[in-house]
Design a protein around this motif. Sequence first.
Motif, PDB file in Angstrom:
ATOM      1  N   ARG A  43       0.550  -0.911   0.130  1.00 33.95           N
ATOM      2  CA  ARG A  43       0.166   0.069  -0.328  1.00 33.95           C
ATOM      3  C   ARG A  43       1.155   1.403   0.082  1.00 33.95           C
ATOM      4  N   ALA A  44       2.132   1.156   0.944  1.00 38.00           N
ATOM      5  CA  ALA A  44       2.638   2.520   1.219  1.00 38.00           C
ATOM      6  C   ALA A  44       3.614   2.404  -0.280  1.00 38.00           C
ATOM      7  N   LEU A  45       3.914   1.598  -1.191  1.00 43.43           N
ATOM      8  CA  LEU A  45       5.033   1.460  -2.277  1.00 43.43           C
ATOM      9  C   LEU A  45       3.538   1.936  -3.671  1.00 43.43           C
ATOM     10  N   SER A  46       2.472   1.805  -3.275  1.00 40.76           N
ATOM     11  CA  SER A  46       1.434   2.629  -4.916  1.00 40.76           C
ATOM     12  C   SER A  46       0.889   3.647  -4.372  1.00 40.76           C
ATOM     13  N   ASP A  47       0.965   3.986  -3.113  1.00 39.22           N
ATOM     14  CA  ASP A  47      -0.298   5.196  -2.113  1.00 39.22           C
ATOM     15  C   ASP A  47       1.294   6.607  -3.377  1.00 39.22           C
ATOM     16  N   ASP A  48       0.363   7.925  -3.702  1.00 41.70           N
ATOM     17  CA  ASP A  48       1.005   8.311  -4.330  1.00 41.70           C
ATOM     18  C   ASP A  48       1.276   9.593  -3.772  1.00 41.70           C
ATOM     19  N   SER A  49       0.464  10.116  -2.965  1.00 42.39           N
ATOM     20  CA  SER A  49      -0.085  11.050  -1.942  1.00 42.39           C
ATOM     21  C   SER A  49       0.667  11.012  -0.702  1.00 42.39           C
ATOM     22  N   ASN A  50       0.846  10.010  -0.229  1.00 40.78           N
ATOM     23  CA  ASN A  50       0.601   9.639   1.470  1.00 40.78           C
ATOM     24  C   ASN A  50       1.924   8.855   1.364  1.00 40.78           C
ATOM     25  N   GLY A  51       2.172   7.789   0.296  1.00 34.47           N
ATOM     26  CA  GLY A  51       3.505   7.138   0.619  1.00 34.47           C
ATOM     27  C   GLY A  51       3.942   7.399  -0.445  1.00 34.47           C
ATOM     28  N   LEU A  52       5.246   6.188  -1.341  1.00 25.16           N
ATOM     29  CA  LEU A  52       6.291   6.475  -1.516  1.00 25.16           C
ATOM     30  C   LEU A  52       5.922   5.814  -3.461  1.00 25.16           C
ATOM     31  N   ASN A  91       8.993   2.207   8.924  1.00 25.78           N
ATOM     32  CA  ASN A  91      10.239   3.719   9.099  1.00 25.78           C
ATOM     33  C   ASN A  91      11.395   2.553   8.143  1.00 25.78           C
ATOM     34  N   GLY A  92      11.235   1.115   8.250  1.00 21.87           N
ATOM     35  CA  GLY A  92      12.417   0.556   7.320  1.00 21.87           C
ATOM     36  C   GLY A  92      12.306   0.732   6.130  1.00 21.87           C
ATOM     37  N   LEU A  93      11.374   0.627   5.645  1.00 21.79           N
ATOM     38  CA  LEU A  93      10.708   0.290   4.470  1.00 21.79           C
ATOM     39  C   LEU A  93      11.331   2.019   3.875  1.00 21.79           C
ATOM     40  N   GLU A  94      11.145   3.229   4.501  1.00 19.95           N
ATOM     41  CA  GLU A  94      11.325   4.414   4.063  1.00 19.95           C
ATOM     42  C   GLU A  94      12.441   4.854   4.537  1.00 19.95           C
ATOM     43  N   ALA A 100      13.890   3.391   1.095  1.00 19.94           N
ATOM     44  CA  ALA A 100      13.598   3.581  -0.188  1.00 19.94           C
ATOM     45  C   ALA A 100      14.448   5.116  -0.460  1.00 19.94           C
ATOM     46  N   TYR A 101      14.487   5.559   0.578  1.00 18.12           N
ATOM     47  CA  TYR A 101      15.754   6.887   0.175  1.00 18.12           C
ATOM     48  C   TYR A 101      17.289   6.654   0.880  1.00 18.12           C
ATOM     49  N   SER A 102      17.548   5.125   0.927  1.00 19.19           N
ATOM     50  CA  SER A 102      19.103   5.375   0.777  1.00 19.19           C
ATOM     51  C   SER A 102      19.596   4.222   0.046  1.00 19.19           C
ATOM     52  N   GLN A 108      18.763   3.576 -14.392  1.00 20.31           N
ATOM     53  CA  GLN A 108      17.463   3.969 -15.162  1.00 20.31           C
ATOM     54  C   GLN A 108      16.166   4.614 -14.054  1.00 20.31           C
ATOM     55  N   GLY A 109      16.826   5.251 -13.350  1.00 18.67           N
ATOM     56  CA  GLY A 109      16.907   5.905 -11.792  1.00 18.67           C
ATOM     57  C   GLY A 109      15.498   5.087 -11.136  1.00 18.67           C
ATOM     58  N   ILE A 110      15.730   3.744 -11.241  1.00 17.54           N
ATOM     59  CA  ILE A 110      14.784   2.925 -10.436  1.00 17.54           C
ATOM     60  C   ILE A 110      15.662   2.733  -8.581  1.00 17.54           C
ATOM     61  N   VAL A 111      14.802   2.752  -8.196  1.00 14.15           N
ATOM     62  CA  VAL A 111      15.441   1.931  -6.165  1.00 14.15           C
ATOM     63  C   VAL A 111      15.183   0.619  -6.838  1.00 14.15           C
ATOM     64  N   HIS A 112      16.237  -0.378  -6.802  1.00 14.74           N
ATOM     65  CA  HIS A 112      16.382  -1.342  -6.789  1.00 14.74           C
ATOM     66  C   HIS A 112      16.251  -2.081  -5.017  1.00 14.74           C
ATOM     67  N   ILE A 113      15.246  -2.966  -4.008  1.00 15.09           N
ATOM     68  CA  ILE A 113      15.589  -2.697  -2.867  1.00 15.09           C
ATOM     69  C   ILE A 113      15.961  -4.193  -2.974  1.00 15.09           C
ATOM     70  N   HIS A 114      17.393  -4.698  -2.346  1.00 11.39           N
ATOM     71  CA  HIS A 114      17.525  -6.269  -2.566  1.00 11.39           C
ATOM     72  C   HIS A 114      16.928  -6.504  -0.567  1.00 11.39           C
TER      73      HIS A 114
END
Length: 421
Positions: free
Chosen positions: A162-171, A199-202, A205-207, A213-219
């Motif tokens: 939900r956080a990954l797909s939310d344009d207004s409040n999420g990421l 908190n961990g997801l945020e 995403a930012y670190s 291609q400008g994609i944040v790939h979280i492994h």
Amino acid sequence: MSHKPLAFRMRPNSVDEIIGQEHLVGEGKMIRRMIEAERLASMILFGPPGTGKTSMATALAKSLGLRFKVLNAVIDKKKDMEIAVEEAKMSGQLVLILDEVHRLDKAKQDFLLPHVESNLVTLIGCTTSNPYHSINPAIRSRCHLFELYKLEEAHMKEAINRALSDDSNGLGNMEIKMDEEALNHFAQSSNGDLRAVLNGLELAAYSTPKDEQGIVHIHLEDAEQCMQKKSFSHDKNGDAHYDVLSAFQKSIRGSDVNAALHYLGRLIEAGDLDSIGRRMIVIAYEDIGVANPQAGPRALAAVEAAERLGFPEARIPLSVAIVELCLSPKSNTAYKALDAALHDIRTSNTGDIPIHLKDAHYKGAKTLGRGVDYKYPHNYENGWVEQQYLPDPIKHKKYYQPKETGKFEKSLKQVYDRINK
């Protein structure tokens, strides 16, 4: 972009957006019925950290379009509550969401009670403590009590997606791709704490650097690093602590080595050697008792060794003792016999001590008949002679009811049965 934490931004705005807690907000469940009837009552929401107590409280107020104010029973003063009540008088009603409600002092409580009673203020208290242990009965009796359960992995994944797909409040305004292993690690390592996983997801995403291609790939490695500071969810002074201790003892009593070692591991992670030691010693005598009398001294020796060693080495003697306690035969007959005797002493007339057992070591005792007919067992074959020891009203009582769960108690039972024939 808002500088508020992702966990704050993703708080639900209605009852339909609440993740988990289906037993409260599912179709036909009590809180859902309150919302549908538009009759929000005062309540206490209690449960582990990160289960969404404050978020649920705000979502309930928003669902009904009610004015609400969030205060903290520890930080905010009585004056802040007076201001909230004045706002309620002006608007007609106010939902007061009170975090740490179990820490509400008497002055604040006495001020709030009449306004909760008159329903001018609808109180929603939030706490990690068991309200039956920690909340004043005057508050508790005026509120419905609802327990929030620890969220499951599926709930964690729902919140992440939900956080990954939310344009207004999420990421949702970022291009983020997450490996399945990373998603699983976030969900599993959060220990049911939704705030921790967001908190961990945020942080991830930012670190995490973007690729070409400008994609944040979280492994998986990124998820592990961003969740590594998540502390083990165990409060030594909270209800969860006593739940673990209870499960620890019951697993040993039930002879489940694997479960007992698991709960021992939780207590070790919490660093609570004192509680481990106390519980092991009482288990050795309460649950094993005369079925294996050496379990008590050996448990004590293991606890003393653990205290001298300290962690991490303390886990070694503790593990040895726990395996023995689990696999020892079990018997509670000794202390149950004593409890039965205590019950008679406290609730009935048990009579006088037989005169032949009374103290005869003073001048004039024999003239009173004290100890005159006493038979000294060592003067008889096998060191035993039949005579009455219990007072007359209970002389036929049999408090001890032996079992045959171990060789030692089995031999005791044989002697006991022979004496009582």
